[in-house]
Scaffold this active site. Structure first.
Site, PDB file in Angstrom:
ATOM      1  N   LYS A 136       0.339 -20.293 -23.586  1.00 29.95           N
ATOM      2  CA  LYS A 136       0.482 -19.788 -22.117  1.00 29.95           C
ATOM      3  C   LYS A 136      -0.873 -18.724 -22.354  1.00 29.95           C
ATOM      4  CE  LYS A 136       3.098 -16.859 -18.938  1.00 29.95           C
ATOM      5  NZ  LYS A 136       4.539 -16.421 -18.676  1.00 29.95           N
ATOM      6  N   SER A 148       6.957 -18.073 -14.711  1.00 29.75           N
ATOM      7  CA  SER A 148       5.417 -17.976 -14.817  1.00 29.75           C
ATOM      8  C   SER A 148       4.788 -18.990 -15.910  1.00 29.75           C
ATOM      9  CB  SER A 148       5.056 -16.661 -14.747  1.00 29.75           C
ATOM     10  OG  SER A 148       5.332 -16.129 -16.165  1.00 29.75           O
ATOM     11  N   SER A 203      10.850 -16.754 -17.382  1.00 26.56           N
ATOM     12  CA  SER A 203       9.655 -17.382 -17.263  1.00 26.56           C
ATOM     13  C   SER A 203       9.656 -18.562 -18.318  1.00 26.56           C
ATOM     14  CB  SER A 203       8.571 -16.335 -17.144  1.00 26.56           C
ATOM     15  OG  SER A 203       8.395 -15.681 -16.066  1.00 26.56           O
TER      16      SER A 203
END
Lengths: 93, 465
Positions: free
Chosen positions: B80, B156, B180
């Site tokens: 990420k 996310s 997330s």
């Protein structure tokens, strides 16, 4: 790698509806009404204190978010806590 | 000399370390697959071809010299884009952070995975500053669900879920503050792990809510989760909440089965307010495990409200200077939430943190009588991309605010969770949270592995349309 998306997210995140959702989900209940306060007036005086310059167009979603937060705070405050319970700002499992 | 680019991490590591495949060819085929497919998925924001190939060649040379290589030898992985990668500004899904100087070195988790032989191939798409459950990003474009490209990945860590589900890499890292990792794992149909708060160092990652932030792996097999988790464990003085406990490897006991583990289904809050399919997925998992009892996490609805407050306040505090100087460069939805969060009176936040202590103590008592708790990961399957509302239990609700309603009360007190994928039918996958007591990631992983072995939870590579 991806092209930027030309749109805003106001439609995708409507805090007024979010508040309604907290209420509608009464089974997992938020309070029916947040505490009585004027979020527009509150935001207007808090913004200069925080050094924030708020475009008038942003005020509606900001105050709507404030109402959601106020409802959340009321739900937490409604739960009686012994004075000896300390905060867990750095939670340790 | 390579293995298929869609192989799992353990297969790649075995082939590379035994000389049946070269790391360079493995990485090259991964880069080729990313180039061919990611334009439709939108998982990657940066592909590090030169770095990855150089590292692969160095690994092959080390193997040729007879040197020992780690348990993730030659395994391509991606992170990420809130995790530091040397030479890149850590954008954290934002426009603003692109102006930051490049990171001077990799984050701790990247260094630890590479020390175990893995090879970083890129950075992954995410919701702005991780304040997101959808996987949508106004700056980089949305990540798309590989199982149905017109549906959300969840967020996310949307790119992290999409990259694994699309078979672009076998292993990714995400972050989980309120769900997330678990939400995109559920929507994308892969395994995701949120370890105990403090277990995995977050040093060298861009924060969101310091008192709730976790890092963890996502993969298509439980073995791969365990290998990555084990490689990343260990104290780190650069993260103020990183545990000083010695590493407790989970992979060696992964095949132990569930034995006499006491497993119960979360009732009450976790058994209402979602689509029937969400609860059917839990029931399927519970049936497979022989778990017939239920347990109620007390005041879970208040836990969610408290997590909501703490998230808004801490997130706003982190971003206050940027809100002052560059408010127009935020995603408007993120900006407006953060500005409101900055205005929360301190007593509200302190009260939420005090409630957190009470809730933690109450929930931990439950683990005196049980070992593992099962709960839905999300209230529904992945909504359509851009979808703003859904109907849950007959009530129309906004999507963004409600996707994480079953994950927030768990991460609020830092419990370890493995999110396992469930396929009830030919439709999109769902996810179930396998929740354990603090520091008992090994139990959650063992249960997940049993479910995988029994064919209840599988994570096949999506066929990209």
């Amino acid at each position: 790698m991806r092209r930027a998306v030309e749109r805003t997210r106001h439609d995708a995140c409507n805090p007024e509806q979010e508040l309604a959702a907290w209420k509608a989900g009464a089974r997992n209940a938020m309070p029916e009404t947040p505490p009585p306060f004027d979020p527009d007036a509150y935001a207007a005086v808090a913004a200069p204190l925080l050094g924030l310059d708020i475009d008038p167009a942003w005020m509606q979603p900001i105050t709507a978010n404030l109402r959601v937060l106020a409802a959340a705070a009321e739900l937490v405050a409604d739960f009686p806590l012994p004075d000896a319970v300390e905060a867990a700002p750095r939670f340790e499992a | 000399m390579s293995v298929p680019a869609t192989s799992d991490a353990a297969t790649i590591a075995a082939a590379v370390s035994e000389g049946r495949a070269s790391a360079r060819e493995t990485v090259a085929s991964t880069l080729d697959r990313i180039a061919r497919i990611d334009g439709r998925v939108g998982a990657f924001t940066d592909v590090l071809s030169e770095r990855a190939l150089a590292r692969a060649e160095a690994l092959d040379a080390a193997i040729a010299r007879g040197e020992a290589v780690g348990p993730l030898a030659g395994v391509p992985f991606a992170v990420k884009n809130l995790i530091d990668i040397a030479g890149l500004p850590t954008r954290a899904g934002s426009k603003i952070n692109r102006d930051h100087p490049p990171a001077s070195r990799d984050g701790t988790v990247v260094r630890r995975l590479e020390a175990a032989g893995a090879i970083l191939v890129g950075a992954l798409n995410m919701g702005e500053y991780a304040y997101d459950f959808t996987g949508e990003n106004v700056h980089d474009g949305d990540a798309h669900n590989p199982h149905a490209l017109d549906h959300m990945t969840g967020g996310s860590s949307g790119g992290s879920g999409a990259a694994v589900a699309a078979g672009l890499v076998p292993l990714t890292l995400g972050s989980d503050t309120n769900g997330s990792i678990r939400v995109p794992a559920a929507f994308c149909g892969c395994f995701g792990m949120k370890p105990t708060y403090g277990r995995i160092s977050r040093a060298g990652s861009f924060p969101f809510v310091g008192s709730l932030d976790h890092l963890g792996p996502m993969a298509r097999s439980v073995t791969d989760l365990a290998l990555a988790y084990d490689a990343m464990q260990g104290p780190d003085p650069e993260d103020p909440v990183a545990t000083t406990r010695a590493p407790e490897p989970a992979a060696p006991g992964l095949e132990s089965g569930i034995g006499n583990l006491r497993i119960a289904v979360a009732g009450g809050y976790f058994a209402r307010g979602g689509d029937p399919e969400a609860f059917s997925a839990v029931a399927r998992v519970a049936d497979a495990l022989g778990a017939s009892g239920t347990v109620e996490l007390p005041e879970a609805h208040r836990a969610r409200a408290a997590a909501y407050l703490i998230t808004a306040a801490e997130g706003a505090t982190l971003h206050l200077d940027r809100l002052r100087t560059r408010p127009r460069d935020f995603d408007p939805a993120v900006r407006d939430r953060l500005i409101a969060g900055a205005m929360i009176p301190a007593p509200f936040v302190e009260r939420a943190q005090r409630f957190r202590r009470w809730y933690r103590d109450a929930v931990l008592k439950l683990f005196d009588g049980i070992d593992v708790i099962l709960a839905p990961a999300t209230p529904c399957r992945a909504p359509k991309g851009g979808q703003t509302h859904f109907v849950l239990d007959g009530v129309t609700l906004p999507v963004r605010a409600n996707i994480g309603l079953f994950t927030q009360p768990i991460s609020f007190i830092g419990l370890p969770v493995v999110a396992v994928p469930v396929r009830l039918d030919a439709g999109l996958p769902l996810g179930v949270q396998v929740i354990a007591a603090p520091w008992r990631e090994d139990l959650a992983l063992r249960v997940a592995r049993q479910l995988e072995r029994d064919g209840i939870c599988t994570a096949p590579v999506a066929e990209i349309a």
